[in-house]
Scaffold this active site. Structure first.
Site, PDB file in Angstrom:
ATOM      1  N   ASP A   1     -12.701  -5.061   7.746  1.00 13.54           N
ATOM      2  CA  ASP A   1     -12.298  -4.494   6.154  1.00 13.54           C
ATOM      3  C   ASP A   1     -12.846  -5.092   5.148  1.00 13.54           C
ATOM      4  OD1 ASP A   1     -10.772  -1.994   6.836  1.00 13.54           O
ATOM      5  OD2 ASP A   1      -9.693  -3.381   8.376  1.00 13.54           O
TER       6      ASP A   1
ATOM      7  N   ASP B   1      -8.350   5.150  11.643  1.00 12.13           N
ATOM      8  CA  ASP B   1      -7.791   3.875  11.090  1.00 12.13           C
ATOM      9  C   ASP B   1      -6.637   3.907  10.336  1.00 12.13           C
ATOM     10  OD1 ASP B   1      -7.865   1.318  10.440  1.00 12.13           O
ATOM     11  OD2 ASP B   1      -9.650   1.673   8.818  1.00 12.13           O
TER      12      ASP B   1
HETATM   13  C1  DX5 Z   1      -6.434  -0.588   5.796  1.00 12.85           C
HETATM   14  C2  DX5 Z   1      -7.761  -0.959   6.907  1.00 12.85           C
HETATM   15  C3  DX5 Z   1      -7.437  -0.963   8.336  1.00 12.85           C
HETATM   16  C4  DX5 Z   1      -6.096  -1.978   8.444  1.00 12.85           C
HETATM   17  C5  DX5 Z   1      -5.293  -1.127   9.514  1.00 12.85           C
HETATM   18  O1  DX5 Z   1      -7.094  -0.412   4.599  1.00 12.85           O
HETATM   19  O2  DX5 Z   1      -8.800  -0.031   6.525  1.00 12.85           O
HETATM   20  O3  DX5 Z   1      -8.456  -1.034   9.148  1.00 12.85           O
HETATM   21  O4  DX5 Z   1      -6.451  -3.126   9.332  1.00 12.85           O
HETATM   22  O5  DX5 Z   1      -4.298  -1.774   9.948  1.00 12.85           O
HETATM   23  P1  DX5 Z   1      -3.146  -1.192  11.091  1.00 12.85           P
HETATM   24  O6  DX5 Z   1      -3.791  -1.039  12.314  1.00 12.85           O
HETATM   25  O7  DX5 Z   1      -2.079  -2.268  11.175  1.00 12.85           O
HETATM   26  O8  DX5 Z   1      -2.650  -0.013  10.258  1.00 12.85           O
HETATM   27 ZN    ZN Z   2     -10.518  -0.275   7.846  1.00 10.73          ZN
END
Ligand code: DX5
Ligand code: ZN
Length: 226
Positions: free
Chosen positions: A43, A178
């Site tokens: 990310d 995601d």
């Molecule tokens: C949020 C990111 C995600 C994040 C998801 O902007 O794109 O990839 O890491 O985190 P979780 O799985 O905790 O929702």
């Molecule tokens: Zn992401």
């Protein structure tokens, strides 16, 4: 290697490094790999497209050397075009961009593909899937955000399963999901047609090997029922 092209019908899991220990990234990725992860979700945040600030091409380059898994960069930035060459040089396998901030999307996707990488588009929760209608020939995967981008640990937005369903009516491209993906929500997304399960907090809040495996297995069970 063409990760998305070679997926076939398989359900795959990807840890999001956002919730990992950034001082021990390679080890954190290996722990998720031991639980069956096949891809690393990287990310990238710029404090403009999203309030948060994370890591860039230098860290991606180190991680790409340190892991055998393909690295998938999710660019949550206002100006992805100027960063693409650096991520290509860093050795990532695929790049997804957010069409909400891109004026010449065809050109951006072509830049990713012409460099030999797979190209994806990531959609914010309220971005309609129809914005991708004319992009499918230039895309290798679609990323459906099931939270607002920016942070890990946010609550899953259940309506995003309907967006996955709509996308599956529009295209055969693999769908990655995601945001808020857990053992409980992964089956909802797989039943809707998702294939690649990205999870950050759910993986790294506990033992990443065990938690990654639980999410992948929950997804595969759901695929078996579908
Ligand atoms: C949020 C990111 C995600 C994040 C998801 O902007 O794109 O990839 O890491 O985190 P979780 O799985 O905790 O929702
Ligand atoms: Zn992401």
């Amino acid at each position: 290697m063409r990760f998305f092209k070679e997926l076939d019908g398989r359900i795959a899991g990807a840890p999001s490094i956002l919730s990992a220990d950034f001082a021990n990234l390679a080890a954190e990725v290996r722990r998720a790999e031991a639980g069956g992860a096949e891809l690393v979700h990287f990310d990238v945040m710029d404090n403009h497209f999203v309030p948060n600030l994370t890591v860039g091409p230098a860290v991606a380059a180190s991680l790409a050397i340190a892991t055998a898994l393909p690295v998938d960069a999710h660019l949550q930035v206002m100006k992805p075009d100027s960063l693409i060459p650096a991520f290509v040089a860093a050795g990532v396998a695929s790049i997804s961009v957010q069409p909400e901030v891109i004026t010449h999307l065809h050109r951006t996707l072509a830049a990713i593909r012409n460099a030999g990488l797979e190209a994806g588009c990531a959609l914010n929760p309220t971005t309609p899937p129809e914005v991708l209608e004319w992009t499918f020939p230039y895309l290798d995967y679609v990323l459906v955000m099931s939270v607002n981008p920016g942070f890990g640990g946010q609550a899953f937005i259940p309506e995003m399963a309907d967006k996955v369903r709509r996308l599956k009516e529009m295209t055969d491209l693999p769908i990655q999901v995601d945001g808020g993906i857990t053992e409980e929500t992964a089956p909802l997304m797989v039943e809707a047609g998702a294939q690649v399960l990205v999870a950050g907090s759910a993986v790294y809040a506990g033992d990443p090997t065990i938690e990654m495996r639980k999410i992948i297995e929950a997804g595969r069970r759901a695929a078996g029922r579908a």
